[in-house]
Design a protein around this motif. Structure first.
Motif, mmCIF file in Angstrom:
data_model
loop_
_atom_site.group_PDB
_atom_site.id
_atom_site.type_symbol
_atom_site.label_atom_id
_atom_site.label_comp_id
_atom_site.label_asym_id
_atom_site.label_seq_id
_atom_site.Cartn_x
_atom_site.Cartn_y
_atom_site.Cartn_z
ATOM 1 N N GLY A 1 -38.846 12.580 -44.979
ATOM 2 C CA GLY A 1 -38.145 11.957 -43.854
ATOM 3 C C GLY A 1 -36.645 12.093 -44.066
ATOM 4 O O GLY A 1 -36.186 12.876 -44.912
ATOM 5 N N ASN A 2 -35.857 11.345 -43.295
ATOM 6 C CA ASN A 2 -34.401 11.394 -43.443
ATOM 7 C C ASN A 2 -34.015 11.117 -44.882
ATOM 8 O O ASN A 2 -34.573 10.213 -45.515
ATOM 9 C CB ASN A 2 -33.731 10.335 -42.567
ATOM 10 C CG ASN A 2 -33.834 10.629 -41.086
ATOM 11 O OD1 ASN A 2 -34.107 11.743 -40.675
ATOM 12 N ND2 ASN A 2 -33.594 9.608 -40.282
ATOM 13 N N GLY A 3 -33.034 11.860 -45.389
ATOM 14 C CA GLY A 3 -32.582 11.583 -46.747
ATOM 15 C C GLY A 3 -31.656 12.639 -47.296
ATOM 16 O O GLY A 3 -31.332 13.629 -46.636
ATOM 17 N N VAL A 4 -31.246 12.412 -48.536
ATOM 18 C CA VAL A 4 -30.337 13.337 -49.218
ATOM 19 C C VAL A 4 -31.130 14.546 -49.681
ATOM 20 O O VAL A 4 -32.009 14.446 -50.537
ATOM 21 C CB VAL A 4 -29.637 12.663 -50.420
ATOM 22 C CG1 VAL A 4 -28.760 13.671 -51.154
ATOM 23 C CG2 VAL A 4 -28.822 11.465 -49.961
ATOM 24 N N HIS A 5 -30.824 15.685 -49.088
ATOM 25 C CA HIS A 5 -31.494 16.933 -49.420
ATOM 26 C C HIS A 5 -30.905 17.560 -50.678
ATOM 27 O O HIS A 5 -31.630 17.996 -51.561
ATOM 28 C CB HIS A 5 -31.377 17.911 -48.245
ATOM 29 C CG HIS A 5 -31.950 19.256 -48.523
ATOM 30 N ND1 HIS A 5 -31.184 20.303 -49.013
ATOM 31 C CD2 HIS A 5 -33.208 19.735 -48.385
ATOM 32 C CE1 HIS A 5 -31.961 21.364 -49.152
ATOM 33 N NE2 HIS A 5 -33.186 21.056 -48.779
ATOM 34 N N HIS A 6 -29.571 17.617 -50.750
ATOM 35 C CA HIS A 6 -28.950 18.202 -51.939
ATOM 36 C C HIS A 6 -27.543 17.677 -52.157
ATOM 37 O O HIS A 6 -26.922 17.147 -51.257
ATOM 38 C CB HIS A 6 -28.937 19.740 -51.869
ATOM 39 C CG HIS A 6 -28.084 20.334 -50.790
ATOM 40 N ND1 HIS A 6 -28.589 20.728 -49.580
ATOM 41 C CD2 HIS A 6 -26.760 20.629 -50.740
ATOM 42 C CE1 HIS A 6 -27.628 21.235 -48.838
ATOM 43 N NE2 HIS A 6 -26.494 21.191 -49.519
ATOM 44 N N VAL A 7 -27.113 17.845 -53.393
ATOM 45 C CA VAL A 7 -25.712 17.640 -53.743
ATOM 46 C C VAL A 7 -25.202 19.010 -54.176
ATOM 47 O O VAL A 7 -25.925 19.797 -54.797
ATOM 48 C CB VAL A 7 -25.502 16.574 -54.848
ATOM 49 C CG1 VAL A 7 -25.832 15.191 -54.325
ATOM 50 C CG2 VAL A 7 -26.322 16.872 -56.086
ATOM 51 N N GLY A 8 -23.966 19.302 -53.768
ATOM 52 C CA GLY A 8 -23.421 20.628 -54.017
ATOM 53 C C GLY A 8 -22.343 20.625 -55.078
ATOM 54 O O GLY A 8 -21.534 19.698 -55.162
ATOM 55 N N PHE A 9 -22.345 21.696 -55.865
ATOM 56 C CA PHE A 9 -21.365 21.864 -56.927
ATOM 57 C C PHE A 9 -20.795 23.275 -56.878
ATOM 58 O O PHE A 9 -21.536 24.253 -56.766
ATOM 59 C CB PHE A 9 -21.999 21.640 -58.301
ATOM 60 C CG PHE A 9 -22.472 20.244 -58.517
ATOM 61 C CD1 PHE A 9 -21.611 19.290 -59.038
ATOM 62 C CD2 PHE A 9 -23.767 19.871 -58.183
ATOM 63 C CE1 PHE A 9 -22.045 17.989 -59.232
ATOM 64 C CE2 PHE A 9 -24.209 18.575 -58.368
ATOM 65 C CZ PHE A 9 -23.343 17.630 -58.901
#
Length: 150
Positions: free
Chosen positions: A94-102
């Motif tokens: 569902g809705n949410g944090v898919h990724h963090v980018g670096f």
């Protein structure tokens, strides 16, 4: 890791949402920032991008909230129904944090190689390697986006 991901390279948090218009309104109200435009891509085969090893062909609504004064951006993604890393995440969580980018600069290939050696799967390779979604949900609770440069 011989090539650890630098914490100072944090540049992005990306969320997958069912309704981008509602999400934009909520985030802009929270941050008291102007509403960004929404870019819409069509579901056509993109030979510069793969999803789980195959040529990607999905549509996406994308909005970017620029938090430059803090050194990062917030991306909002509303995928269509075609197979993609974003649709996979939305269907599963569902809705949410898919990724963090670096941003890792010239160490990108070394970082990706080490992550693969550690058992991580490269879920999506985009635009000739300008970004890579690393499947890290089970181990880290979120995927990683490894970028060579902005």
């Amino acid at each position: 890791m011989n090539n650890p991901i630098p914490l100072g390279g944090f540049i992005q948090i990306a969320l997958v949402v069912e309704n981008i218009e509602t999400a934009i309104d909520s985030w802009c109200e929270l941050f008291d920032v102007p509403r960004p435009s929404v870019r819409v891509t069509e579901a056509v085969p993109n030979h510069d991008e793969t999803y789980r090893g195959a040529v990607a062909a999905y549509g996406l609504k994308l909005a970017v909230i620029d938090c430059a004064d803090r050194g990062f951006i917030v991306e909002l993604h509303e995928p269509d129904r075609n197979p993609s890393t974003f649709r996979e995440f939305l269907d599963k969580h569902g809705n949410g944090v898919h990724h963090v980018g670096f941003q890792v600069g010239d160490a990108r290939d070394a970082v990706i190689g080490e992550l693969e050696d550690m058992g991580y799967v490269m879920r999506t390779l985009g635009a000739g390697g300008s970004w890579t979604i690393v499947d890290a949900e089970d181990a880290l609770g979120v995927n990683l986006n490894i970028k060579p440069h902005l």
